[in-house]
Design a protein around this motif. Structure first.
Motif, PDB file in Angstrom:
ATOM      1  N   ARG A 106      66.812 -22.601 -15.347  1.00 39.81           N
ATOM      2  CA  ARG A 106      67.397 -22.979 -14.178  1.00 39.81           C
ATOM      3  C   ARG A 106      66.273 -24.091 -13.350  1.00 39.81           C
ATOM      4  O   ARG A 106      66.194 -25.184 -12.778  1.00 39.81           O
ATOM      5  CB  ARG A 106      67.769 -22.013 -13.069  1.00 39.81           C
ATOM      6  CG  ARG A 106      69.084 -21.617 -13.580  1.00 39.81           C
ATOM      7  CD  ARG A 106      69.946 -20.320 -12.741  1.00 39.81           C
ATOM      8  NE  ARG A 106      70.824 -19.784 -13.383  1.00 39.81           N
ATOM      9  CZ  ARG A 106      71.376 -18.669 -12.928  1.00 39.81           C
ATOM     10  NH1 ARG A 106      70.859 -18.114 -11.705  1.00 39.81           N
ATOM     11  NH2 ARG A 106      72.257 -18.203 -13.801  1.00 39.81           N
TER      12      ARG A 106
ATOM     13  N   SER B 108      66.410 -18.816 -22.344  1.00 34.51           N
ATOM     14  CA  SER B 108      65.046 -19.372 -21.737  1.00 34.51           C
ATOM     15  C   SER B 108      64.224 -18.229 -21.616  1.00 34.51           C
ATOM     16  O   SER B 108      62.998 -18.139 -22.092  1.00 34.51           O
ATOM     17  CB  SER B 108      65.218 -20.151 -20.614  1.00 34.51           C
ATOM     18  OG  SER B 108      66.064 -19.637 -19.595  1.00 34.51           O
TER      19      SER B 108
ATOM     20  N   TYR C 260      64.884 -22.046 -28.200  1.00 30.74           N
ATOM     21  CA  TYR C 260      63.813 -23.218 -27.904  1.00 30.74           C
ATOM     22  C   TYR C 260      62.653 -23.015 -28.957  1.00 30.74           C
ATOM     23  O   TYR C 260      61.762 -23.889 -28.990  1.00 30.74           O
ATOM     24  CB  TYR C 260      63.225 -22.761 -26.757  1.00 30.74           C
ATOM     25  CG  TYR C 260      64.515 -23.037 -25.363  1.00 30.74           C
ATOM     26  CD1 TYR C 260      64.752 -24.100 -25.088  1.00 30.74           C
ATOM     27  CD2 TYR C 260      64.906 -21.724 -24.953  1.00 30.74           C
ATOM     28  CE1 TYR C 260      66.156 -24.228 -24.297  1.00 30.74           C
ATOM     29  CE2 TYR C 260      66.053 -21.787 -24.118  1.00 30.74           C
ATOM     30  CZ  TYR C 260      66.446 -23.124 -23.748  1.00 30.74           C
ATOM     31  OH  TYR C 260      67.425 -23.118 -22.974  1.00 30.74           O
TER      32      TYR C 260
HETATM   33  C1  PBG Z   1      74.629 -23.884 -17.683  1.00 32.90           C
HETATM   34  C2  PBG Z   1      73.787 -23.172 -18.441  1.00 32.90           C
HETATM   35  C3  PBG Z   1      72.774 -22.164 -18.401  1.00 32.90           C
HETATM   36  C4  PBG Z   1      72.207 -21.820 -19.328  1.00 32.90           C
HETATM   37  C5  PBG Z   1      72.947 -22.646 -20.463  1.00 32.90           C
HETATM   38  N1  PBG Z   1      73.813 -23.388 -19.765  1.00 32.90           N
HETATM   39  C6  PBG Z   1      72.430 -21.697 -17.027  1.00 32.90           C
HETATM   40  C7  PBG Z   1      73.080 -20.871 -15.969  1.00 32.90           C
HETATM   41  O1  PBG Z   1      74.366 -20.423 -16.583  1.00 32.90           O
HETATM   42  O2  PBG Z   1      72.660 -20.704 -15.137  1.00 32.90           O
HETATM   43  C8  PBG Z   1      71.043 -20.670 -19.786  1.00 32.90           C
HETATM   44  C9  PBG Z   1      70.399 -21.235 -20.925  1.00 32.90           C
HETATM   45  C10 PBG Z   1      69.092 -20.523 -20.791  1.00 32.90           C
HETATM   46  O3  PBG Z   1      68.515 -19.622 -20.290  1.00 32.90           O
HETATM   47  O4  PBG Z   1      68.103 -20.880 -21.873  1.00 32.90           O
HETATM   48  N2  PBG Z   1      75.692 -23.054 -16.870  1.00 32.90           N
END
Ligand code: PBG
Ligand code: ZN
Length: 325
Positions: A205, A274, A313
């Motif tokens: 985010r 992430s 990643y």
């Molecule tokens: C969008 C999305 C998110 C992730 C993938 N698509 C963020 C969320 O749901 O807030 C998270 C992926 C990551 O943390 O690597 N909705």
């Protein structure tokens, strides 16, 4: 002694002979953040990962392809000025993701599998994954046509697979219907089928500037206390037309990867998210762990649990540093 398990561990060749799990470049999907600016900026909490412009992304993908990485997942990071309450940006043919997909497909054609994340949070001024009512409720049904149109833009640009991550009910059916109506019957849907809410997406985010400005995502993302809920939802996604299913985050959900593997015959993807990546990097920088080895062991465990493919990643590092080939 009749049973000596160590007999089968005596040499590398013997261990290879009896190895049960394989990790190859074809199993990995590299995550990319793309912004409309020129040039790249490293994301501070995700060492080695950048917010990159379209041209930089194409150059990076060319290098990755030469090393055998054929799969990628794209996230768009629009300018703050382009955001609005109704996420109108996602309907724009000239948006950063349609542009990037066209450029990648022009350069690499069918050698590359382009997957696009379909969600509104990157383009809404409030940061939620769907439309929000005046009372602050995240609205389900009114969000569906916008998500479907976003997916259609990606398909028109040449995406092989669209991947809805918003967690609205019925979005797989809405996307499938609109794609089919427009002749995109061969574009696949990878559904974020089991996606828990919580702290695991923090660095993402930050990278995508997509944090909710109020509240949290608990009315649409799943409760991490639940397992059956996710399995049930995942099977519904198949009924709605999902071609592939995703579980995320990965390591906290090895039980669900394993159970979903038994419950469906569909290809299964796990998302090493992430903060799974960032925590390994942070501990490595402190000198507390061997980050390379730990990251590799994460990916192996996810494969062993039953994932056919992994969004990570660390895909590029895995091939560059020779953990896998
Ligand atoms: C969008 C999305 C998110 C992730 C993938 N698509 C963020 C969320 O749901 O807030 C998270 C992926 C990551 O943390 O690597 N909705
Ligand atoms: Zn979202």
């Amino acid at each position: 002694m009749l049973n000596r398990s160590r007999r089968l561990r005596t040499s590398a060749a013997m261990r290879n002979l009896v190895a049960e799990t394989d990790l190859r470049p074809r199993h990995l999907i590299q995550g990319h953040f793309v912004h409309p600016q020129v040039g790249s900026i490293e994301i501070s909490s995700m060492p080695g990962i950048c917010n990159a412009g379209v041209e930089d992304t194409v150059r990076q993908v060319e290098k990755d392809l030469k090393r055998g990485l054929t799969n990628l997942l794209l996230f768009g990071v629009p300018d703050d000025a382009a955001k609005s309450p109704d996420a109108a940006y996602v309907k724009d043919r000239e948006g950063v993701i349609p542009q990037t997909v066209r450029a990648l497909k022009k350069a690499f054609g069918s050698d590359l599998i382009v997957i696009t994340d379909v969600c509104l949070c990157g383009a809404t001024s409030h940061g939620h994954c769907g439309l929000v009512s005046e009372e602050g409720e995240v609205l389900n049904d009114p969000s569906l046509p916008i998500l479907a149109e976003m997916a259609l833009r990606h398909a028109e640009a040449g995406a092989d697979i669209v991947s809805p991550s918003d967690m609205m009910d019925g979005r797989v059916a809405a996307i499938r219907a609109l794609l089919d109506q427009n002749g995109f019957t061969s574009t696949s849907i990878l559904s974020y089928a089991i996606k828990h809410s919580g702290a695991y997406y923090g660095p993402f985010r930050e990278a995508a500037h997509s944090s909710p400005k109020f509240g949290d995502r608990k009315t649409y993302q799943m409760d991490p206390r639940n397992a059956r809920e996710g399995l049930r939802d995942a099977l519904l996604d198949i009924e709605e037309g999902a071609d592939l299913l995703m579980v995320k985050p990965a390591l906290p959900n090895l039980d669900l990867i394993f159970r979903l593997r038994q419950a469906t015959l569909a290809p299964l993807c796990a998302y090493h998210v992430s903060s799974e990546f960032s925590t390994v990097k942070a501990a490595d920088r402190l000198g507390w762990v061997n980050g390379d080895q730990l990251m590799f062991e994460h990916l192996l465990a996810i494969r062993r649990a039953g994932a056919d493919m992994i969004v990570t990643y660390a895909a590029r590092e895995a091939v560059e540093k020779g953990w896998i080939s």
